[in-house]
Scaffold this motif. Structure first.
Motif, mmCIF file in Angstrom:
data_model
loop_
_atom_site.group_PDB
_atom_site.id
_atom_site.type_symbol
_atom_site.label_atom_id
_atom_site.label_comp_id
_atom_site.label_asym_id
_atom_site.label_seq_id
_atom_site.Cartn_x
_atom_site.Cartn_y
_atom_site.Cartn_z
ATOM 1 N N VAL A 126 -25.943 -30.444 31.547
ATOM 2 C CA VAL A 126 -26.740 -30.777 30.601
ATOM 3 C C VAL A 126 -26.791 -32.338 30.636
ATOM 4 N N HIS A 127 -27.675 -32.872 29.763
ATOM 5 C CA HIS A 127 -27.730 -34.356 29.820
ATOM 6 C C HIS A 127 -27.996 -35.020 31.011
ATOM 7 N N ASP A 128 -29.150 -34.602 31.360
ATOM 8 C CA ASP A 128 -29.531 -34.796 32.797
ATOM 9 C C ASP A 128 -30.210 -36.365 33.166
ATOM 10 N N ALA A 136 -28.547 -26.084 23.816
ATOM 11 C CA ALA A 136 -28.117 -26.405 22.456
ATOM 12 C C ALA A 136 -28.295 -25.252 21.338
ATOM 13 N N LYS A 137 -27.585 -25.302 20.450
ATOM 14 C CA LYS A 137 -27.716 -24.692 19.276
ATOM 15 C C LYS A 137 -27.738 -25.480 18.053
ATOM 16 N N LYS A 138 -28.102 -24.921 16.655
ATOM 17 C CA LYS A 138 -28.277 -25.825 15.537
ATOM 18 C C LYS A 138 -26.701 -26.437 15.344
ATOM 19 N N PHE A 141 -29.715 -32.784 26.127
ATOM 20 C CA PHE A 141 -29.632 -31.593 25.758
ATOM 21 C C PHE A 141 -30.342 -30.895 26.920
ATOM 22 N N GLN A 142 -30.833 -31.294 28.042
ATOM 23 C CA GLN A 142 -31.681 -30.755 28.887
ATOM 24 C C GLN A 142 -30.774 -30.081 30.010
ATOM 25 N N CYS A 143 -30.915 -28.981 30.623
ATOM 26 C CA CYS A 143 -30.241 -28.336 31.591
ATOM 27 C C CYS A 143 -30.950 -28.356 32.875
ATOM 28 N N THR A 144 -30.572 -28.930 33.870
ATOM 29 C CA THR A 144 -31.275 -29.014 35.143
ATOM 30 C C THR A 144 -30.195 -28.916 36.365
ATOM 31 N N GLY A 145 -30.907 -28.946 37.242
ATOM 32 C CA GLY A 145 -29.931 -28.915 38.798
ATOM 33 C C GLY A 145 -30.947 -28.997 39.903
ATOM 34 N N LEU A 146 -30.325 -28.650 41.114
ATOM 35 C CA LEU A 146 -31.124 -28.628 42.271
ATOM 36 C C LEU A 146 -30.906 -27.228 42.779
ATOM 37 N N ASN A 147 -31.933 -26.761 43.202
ATOM 38 C CA ASN A 147 -32.023 -25.319 43.843
ATOM 39 C C ASN A 147 -31.376 -25.261 45.226
ATOM 40 N N ASP A 148 -31.445 -24.109 46.025
ATOM 41 C CA ASP A 148 -30.947 -24.025 47.376
ATOM 42 C C ASP A 148 -32.098 -24.613 48.449
ATOM 43 N N GLY A 197 -34.654 -33.848 24.153
ATOM 44 C CA GLY A 197 -35.034 -35.300 23.669
ATOM 45 C C GLY A 197 -34.850 -36.164 24.820
ATOM 46 N N ASP A 198 -35.995 -36.991 25.183
ATOM 47 C CA ASP A 198 -36.117 -38.047 26.165
ATOM 48 C C ASP A 198 -35.741 -39.377 25.216
ATOM 49 N N LEU A 199 -34.650 -39.964 25.881
ATOM 50 C CA LEU A 199 -34.114 -41.180 25.391
ATOM 51 C C LEU A 199 -34.251 -42.519 26.390
ATOM 52 N N ASN A 200 -34.720 -43.377 25.940
ATOM 53 C CA ASN A 200 -34.899 -44.778 26.460
ATOM 54 C C ASN A 200 -34.209 -45.786 25.549
ATOM 55 N N ILE A 201 -33.600 -46.721 26.281
ATOM 56 C CA ILE A 201 -32.613 -47.930 25.693
ATOM 57 C C ILE A 201 -33.260 -49.362 26.243
#
Length: 319
Positions: A156-158, A224-226, A206-213, A88-92
């Motif tokens: 998570v939570h990117d 994320a699970k139910k 819930f998004q899982c991210t990172g930086l590669n080599d 989910g993409d969240l704006n505030i």
């Protein structure tokens, strides 16, 4: 509150390299330090004392859609994976002033690139205040041995990336898609008098991210699970908007290598699931009795006016 003073930034443990420590230090009693005991009490109202929470709004956000809603100061908002993995993409925004909105890049500096419990989401200049504080996260122990990081460096939570949008999609694929997160959020805020220009960089819940080599951004399948949830408390009156990402759990490529070349096929549709949103109110003065106060903007504290000086017309045009 103001940002950490220079002496705080230069504070270093004798056993660590100062140059690789956090540039913005969180020191006891400083502006980045939060009352963890208070937020633990807030979180506990979900399980230990659920009778303290009054449900004021609840809805299910369908796949590939967006919705905006209000959260009043001191209220709690929970985003739930109601059927399983979904990003989910969240704006505030500040509810009464949309120029004040969530500032992803500064939050990344003041907090971290992937946020969880006790982290705060900060607003843009010249306001610079926490809009919300994260109080609950069922994925806070994600990763190897609960470290927060998996074997490939994913978290998570990117805050590293931002929302998907139809313009990049068109550039990369030559095709139009009207249900990217940018478009979903645009439709969501129209009833509040906002437009596409008000949509901003997001928190990818819930998004899982990172930086590669190669120091390049990667996105992994959402873990994320139910029943998994992400929860925050509003530090002032806010407007939120959420998009259910068209990539769903991101287990299939949306473009590039691995994506379909068939225009009519939609390989990511089966990866999409709805998200649930719940807003709760705590008893009146429950927070005040524990010392909580609404977060105030830092803008009025600064008096320097960016070194601009007023010059009277009589002086400016005197010959």
């Amino acid at each position: 509150m103001v940002i950490c003073p220079l002496k705080a930034l230069m504070t270093s443990s004798p056993n660590k390299n100062r140059l690789t420590e956090a540039a913005y230090q969180c020191l006891p009693g400083g502006p980045l330090d939060v009352d963890k005991g208070l937020y633990d009490e807030v979180a506990a109202t979900a399980s230990v004392e659920p009778s303290l929470r009054t449900l004021v709004e609840s809805f299910i956000l369908p796949i590939r859609s967006g919705k905006a809603w209000e959260v009043r100061k001191g209220d709690i908002c929970r985003i739930v994976a109601v059927e399983g993995a979904q990003v989910g993409d969240l704006n505030i925004w500040s509810l009464y002033n949309p120029r004040e909105r969530f500032w992803a890049s500064r939050t990344r500096q003041l907090q971290r690139a992937h946020v969880s419990v006790y982290d705060q989401l900060w607003s843009t200049l010249p306001y610079l205040r926490p809009l919300v504080t994260i109080t609950g996260d069922s994925l806070k122990n994600y990763g190897v041995d609960g470290s927060g990081t998996d074997a490939e460096g994913g978290r998570v939570h990117d805050l590293l990336g931002t929302r998907c949008d139809p313009y990049v999609n068109r550039m990369l694929t030559g095709q139009d898609n009207d249900y990217h997160c940018h478009s979903n959020l645009t439709r969501a805020v129209l009833p509040y008098g906002l437009t596409e220009f008000d949509v901003h960089d997001v928190l990818n819940v819930f998004q899982c991210t990172g930086l590669n080599d190669k120091d390049q951004y990667f996105m992994k399948t959402c873990p994320a699970k139910k029943g998994d949830y992400f929860e925050f408390m509003a530090e002032t009156d806010i407007l939120c908007a959420l998009s259910t990402c068209p990539g769903g759990d991101l287990s299939k490529a949306m473009w590039g290598e691995g994506a379909t070349e068939t225009t009519n096929a939609d390989p990511t549709l089966e990866c999409c699931r709805p998200l649930g949103v719940q807003v709760y109110h705590l008893p009146d003065r429950w927070l005040a009795k524990r010392g909580w106060k609404e977060a105030l903007p830092n803008g009025p504290v600064y008096k320097g006016r960016h070194a601009l000086k007023e010059v009277s017309f009589s002086t400016a045009f005197k010959e």
